[in-house]
Structure formats: structure tokens, C-alpha cells
Design an enzyme around this catalytic site. Sequence first.
Site, PDB file in Angstrom:
ATOM      1  N   HIS A   9      32.417 -17.813  55.103  1.00 58.83           N
ATOM      2  CA  HIS A   9      32.526 -16.490  54.501  1.00 58.83           C
ATOM      3  C   HIS A   9      31.798 -16.442  53.171  1.00 58.83           C
ATOM      4  CE1 HIS A   9      35.206 -16.541  50.981  1.00 58.83           C
ATOM      5  NE2 HIS A   9      35.713 -17.632  51.523  1.00 58.83           N
ATOM      6  N   CYS A  10      31.447 -15.235  52.761  1.00 60.00           N
ATOM      7  CA  CYS A  10      30.910 -14.970  51.430  1.00 60.00           C
ATOM      8  C   CYS A  10      31.643 -13.747  50.913  1.00 60.00           C
ATOM      9  CB  CYS A  10      29.394 -14.792  51.459  1.00 60.00           C
ATOM     10  SG  CYS A  10      28.824 -13.419  52.482  1.00 60.00           S
TER      11      CYS A  10
END
Length: 104
Positions: free
Chosen positions: A63-64
Site C-alpha cells: 500500500h501507499c
Amino acid sequence: MDLPIEVSPPEAHTAVAGGAYLLDVREPWEWQERHIPGAVLIPLVELPGRIGELPDDRDIYVHCRMGGRSRRAVDHLRQSGRPRAVNVVGGIDAWEEAGLPVIP
């Protein structure tokens, strides 16, 4: 079984609860603002040189903040022989909007 290239935050949360690895590819300053419990930070720019730190016996959910950098990371991981990498759609923003835990 082939993993999908992308999953929703609730799907990722379930996978991580079941033992999957959660990789955060944001920058350290973003991590300090908030992060997901249990996630490991390896900024996207450092990922090519740090792939060896990732487990090869677990699914890796990436994820970011919103999903763009993590998608690039997943593409890179899969091209580098890590087919068990999965993008968390919407990143930590969508994770938090889904009511999932975040450490401020």
C-alpha cells in the site's frame, strides 16, 4: 492459486490478519503522520535494492497513500519474480475510510 493484482482494503486486512505481509512504500515522513499496524516501511525508491528483505514464503500486500506507488511496486515485484505481490486499492486513505485501524 493465482492472486489478484489488486484487492480492496478489507480484503487486504483479512489477508494480513491471516498471516500475509503488509508493505508500505510511502516516504518516512508519511509513515510518521500515520501508518497501518504491522506494516513494514520500505519507500518505493528503495524497493529495488531491498527486495531481499521481503519474505518469499508469504503473500505481500502493498500500500501507499492512494494506490499509485503501490501499483508500481507490485508491478516491479511481480517482474522481479515475486508473483505473490498484491496492490491494496486506494492505499491508506481507503484503508482508513473503510474503518480499518491506523496508528496516528
